[in-house]
Design a protein around this motif. Structure first.
Motif, PDB file in Angstrom:
ATOM      1  N   HIS A  30       0.796  -1.230  -0.097  1.00 30.09           N
ATOM      2  CA  HIS A  30      -0.110  -0.124  -0.229  1.00 30.09           C
ATOM      3  C   HIS A  30       0.909   1.208   0.026  1.00 30.09           C
ATOM      4  O   HIS A  30       0.393   2.121   0.498  1.00 30.09           O
ATOM      5  CB  HIS A  30      -0.900   0.150   1.097  1.00 30.09           C
ATOM      6  N   GLY A  32       2.747   3.498  -3.006  1.00 31.42           N
ATOM      7  CA  GLY A  32       3.142   3.661  -4.580  1.00 31.42           C
ATOM      8  C   GLY A  32       4.168   4.735  -4.967  1.00 31.42           C
ATOM      9  O   GLY A  32       4.321   5.714  -4.324  1.00 31.42           O
ATOM     10  N   ARG A  50      -1.239   4.572  -1.800  1.00 30.83           N
ATOM     11  CA  ARG A  50      -1.327   4.443  -3.320  1.00 30.83           C
ATOM     12  C   ARG A  50      -0.979   2.760  -3.440  1.00 30.83           C
ATOM     13  O   ARG A  50       0.078   2.350  -2.842  1.00 30.83           O
ATOM     14  CB  ARG A  50      -0.446   5.261  -4.138  1.00 30.83           C
ATOM     15  N   ASN A  52       1.279  -0.552  -4.528  1.00 28.56           N
ATOM     16  CA  ASN A  52       2.379  -0.746  -5.239  1.00 28.56           C
ATOM     17  C   ASN A  52       2.071  -1.732  -6.567  1.00 28.56           C
ATOM     18  O   ASN A  52       2.088  -3.004  -6.325  1.00 28.56           O
ATOM     19  CB  ASN A  52       3.387  -1.438  -4.224  1.00 28.56           C
ATOM     20  N   THR A  53       2.273  -1.109  -7.732  1.00 32.09           N
ATOM     21  CA  THR A  53       2.019  -1.760  -8.819  1.00 32.09           C
ATOM     22  C   THR A  53       3.180  -2.668  -9.411  1.00 32.09           C
ATOM     23  O   THR A  53       2.844  -3.135 -10.246  1.00 32.09           O
ATOM     24  CB  THR A  53       1.604  -0.904 -10.122  1.00 32.09           C
ATOM     25  N   ASP A 159      -6.153   1.571  -4.607  1.00 27.47           N
ATOM     26  CA  ASP A 159      -5.805   2.426  -4.077  1.00 27.47           C
ATOM     27  C   ASP A 159      -6.668   2.661  -2.641  1.00 27.47           C
ATOM     28  O   ASP A 159      -7.964   2.145  -2.640  1.00 27.47           O
ATOM     29  CB  ASP A 159      -6.170   3.940  -4.684  1.00 27.47           C
ATOM     30  N   PRO A 237      -6.500  11.389  -2.322  1.00 30.70           N
ATOM     31  CA  PRO A 237      -5.307  10.698  -3.232  1.00 30.70           C
ATOM     32  C   PRO A 237      -4.895  11.868  -3.709  1.00 30.70           C
ATOM     33  O   PRO A 237      -5.420  13.003  -4.084  1.00 30.70           O
ATOM     34  CB  PRO A 237      -6.181  10.121  -4.325  1.00 30.70           C
ATOM     35  N   GLY A 329      -8.872   8.001  -6.750  1.00 33.12           N
ATOM     36  CA  GLY A 329      -7.474   7.623  -6.712  1.00 33.12           C
ATOM     37  C   GLY A 329      -6.989   6.694  -7.914  1.00 33.12           C
ATOM     38  O   GLY A 329      -5.846   6.087  -7.955  1.00 33.12           O
ATOM     39  N   SER A 332      -3.864   6.073 -10.107  1.00 27.79           N
ATOM     40  CA  SER A 332      -2.579   5.407  -9.798  1.00 27.79           C
ATOM     41  C   SER A 332      -2.879   3.822  -9.844  1.00 27.79           C
ATOM     42  O   SER A 332      -1.620   3.511  -9.455  1.00 27.79           O
ATOM     43  CB  SER A 332      -1.883   6.019  -8.663  1.00 27.79           C
ATOM     44  N   SER A 333      -3.941   3.510 -10.060  1.00 31.53           N
ATOM     45  CA  SER A 333      -3.912   1.779  -9.781  1.00 31.53           C
ATOM     46  C   SER A 333      -4.180   0.817 -10.934  1.00 31.53           C
ATOM     47  O   SER A 333      -4.666  -0.034 -10.970  1.00 31.53           O
ATOM     48  CB  SER A 333      -5.117   1.599  -8.817  1.00 31.53           C
TER      49      SER A 333
END
Ligand code: HEC
Ligand code: HEC
Length: 430
Positions: A30, A32, A50, A52-53, A159, A237, A329, A332-333
């Motif tokens: 959690h 990013g 955010r 963590n992809t 997110d 976000p 958010g 960002s995901s």
């Protein structure tokens, strides 16, 4: 330690033992990277809440497994290397390693090698993609010992904005607070006044599958997790880093109100930082991959019901539905949908263009398509040739079980090309 790892000491008097141990914590999944206005990631500046992809737990656990196998094959060399790398180790630590840790590791590795020959009895995901249900089933003994659970109920890390608007948790709404209605509309006044402790109590159970903690120990974390959720509820976000066409966004707001808000919630009219006003907690079938929703089955429910969490904190249910996610958010995901099967919002909104295969893990943010920046190369949505990813990417094949990229098509049908551009501009604001 890098962000997302927690460090501790395991100590015992008989036999005398002292080992430094690490585990992953909430921020491993959690937090990013920040992005510059052109979408370049800056992983040195992590943003809490955010997703963590880039975190690839499958590659991580396979890597650790291979390293332990290689390392323990030659014990003398291993102990020499450890002494060289960690000269500050005390005598007690060195003895613990030699007499307790190494023999136990070898025994465990021998058992695994002669069994499933994998570090874990379930598939552990892909970049930004986890298998919490597979992990929970293994931890609660729903997956029989020595068996490999090949089911692919993968879930993309979300997110964490606006979580107080949810009446049920997890992708299928499987967890509701004990005694509460599972799916119902929650408005801003209620979300702001809501006691976060029952949500924190549910989140404490996430520590069993995601961090491998013993269930009994997770309840002690509820006060800390309440603070975490209070912090997340109070934060918004971060804004989309790239440029946003405000005229287009204003038109997109109308498209959203017409086609999306009945499931994804009502935002106020603000065109800089719209705030969620109410969230319907809609759940149903939009034709997306059923893998995740199916793995949460009656066996798992009854195992959860027998735990202290199941008796006092969580009302677990086999819903057979997918819950419409919060879109706050959203930018960002990527990749999108619960199973992370669609690289950009543009692909999501243009179903016939969704790529069969794409690269994921350490991407640059596409500020025009919103999501994984890429170009089509040999049938793959690949990172642009000039881009050096900050993590080891993986090619996702949506033909594989658990990765289907279909569904959520009727929901975006009939939106003109102009409206789509406008909608993308608007979604950047959320
Ligand atoms: C291994 C990665 C991982 C770790 C570690 C992790 N999470 Fe999550 N978290 C996820 C994923 C994936 C989801 C989405 C689950 C779903 O929707 O089914 C999630 C969802 C959540 C949600 C939203 C639940 C919902 O349905 O709305 C909260 C809140 C949350 N996590 C908090 C935490 C906290 C607090 C910690 C640390 C104690 C933590 N998580 C540790 C991966 C992780
Ligand atoms: C009938 C309810 C419904 C409508 C209407 C709807 N959606 Fe969805 N949406 C869902 C559900 C359910 C999911 C989750 C499906 C899954 O992951 O399997 C979803 C997922 C998404 C996601 C993926 C989010 C993520 O974090 O990965 C996006 C983006 C999205 N919807 C955007 C939209 C937009 C934009 C509209 C309007 C054009 C819209 N949706 C209309 C129900 C709906």
């Amino acid at each position: 330690m890098p962000l997302g790892f927690s460090l501790g000491t395991i100590e015992r008097t008989l036999p005398p033992l002292r080992v430094t141990a690490i585990n992953i914590g909430c921020a491993a999944c959690h937090a990013g990277p920040a992005y510059t206005p052109d979408g370049t990631p800056n992983p040195a500046a992590a943003v809490l809440g955010r997703p963590n992809t880039a975190l690839d737990l499958e590659a991580f656990s396979q890597g650790v497994y291979r390293a332990l196998k290689t390392g323990s094959a030659d014990e003398m060399r291993l102990l020499e290397a450890v002494a060289r790398l960690f000269p500050d180790m005390t005598l007690r630590e060195r003895l613990s390693l030699k007499w307790i840790v190494v023999p136990q590791t070898r025994a465990k590795l021998a058992a695994l090698s002669s069994g499933v020959d994998k570090p874990l009895p379930f598939a552990n995901g892909a970049p930004g993609l986890t298998n919490g249900v597979g992990s929970l089933k293994a931890r609660l003994g729903v997956t029989p010992a020595g068996r490999y659970d090949a089911s692919a109920g993968f879930v993309s890390i979300p997110d964490l904005a606006d979580r107080s608007f949810r009446s049920a948790f997890l992708a299928d709404g499987a967890y509701a607070p004990s005694g509460a209605v599972r799916f119902r509309t929650i408005g801003r006044a209620e979300a702001e006044a809501r006691d976060t402790k029952p949500i924190a109590a549910i989140a404490s159970f996430f520590m069993v599958p995601s961090m491998g903690l013993a269930r009994q120990r997770t309840e002690a974390a509820i006060p800390d997790l309440t603070l975490v959720l209070d912090y997340l509820s109070a934060s918004r976000p971060p804004r989309f880093p790239g440029a946003i066409d405000r005229t287009a966004a204003a038109a997109g707001r109308d498209v959203y109100a017409r086609a999306c808000k009945s499931c994804h919630g009502v935002y106020d009219a603000n065109l800089t930082e719209p705030r969620l006003l109410s969230f319907p907690n809609w759940a149903g079938d939009v034709g997306t991959d059923p893998s995740r929703q199916r793995v949460f089955d009656a066996n798992l429910k009854s195992a959860i019901d027998k735990t202290g969490h199941g008796r006092r904190i969580i009302d677990a249910a086999v819903t057979g539905k997918m819950a419409a996610p919060l879109l706050s958010g959203l930018w960002s995901s990527a990749p999108y949908l619960t199973n992370g099967s669609i690289p950009t919002l543009r692909h999501l909104l243009t179903p016939q263009s969704r790529p069969k295969r794409f690269m994921s893990g350490g991407h640059r943010l596409s500020v025009s398509d919103v999501g994984i920046d890429g170009v089509m190369r040999d049938g793959v949505w690949a990172f642009p040739p000039d881009y050096q990813p900050y993590a080891q990417p993986v090619e996702i094949d949506t033909g594989k079980t658990g990765f289907a990229n279909r569904g959520h098509e009727r929901e975006v049908y009939g939106i003109s090309e102009r409206e789509r551009e406008a909608l993308i501009a608007y979604l950047k604001l959320l």
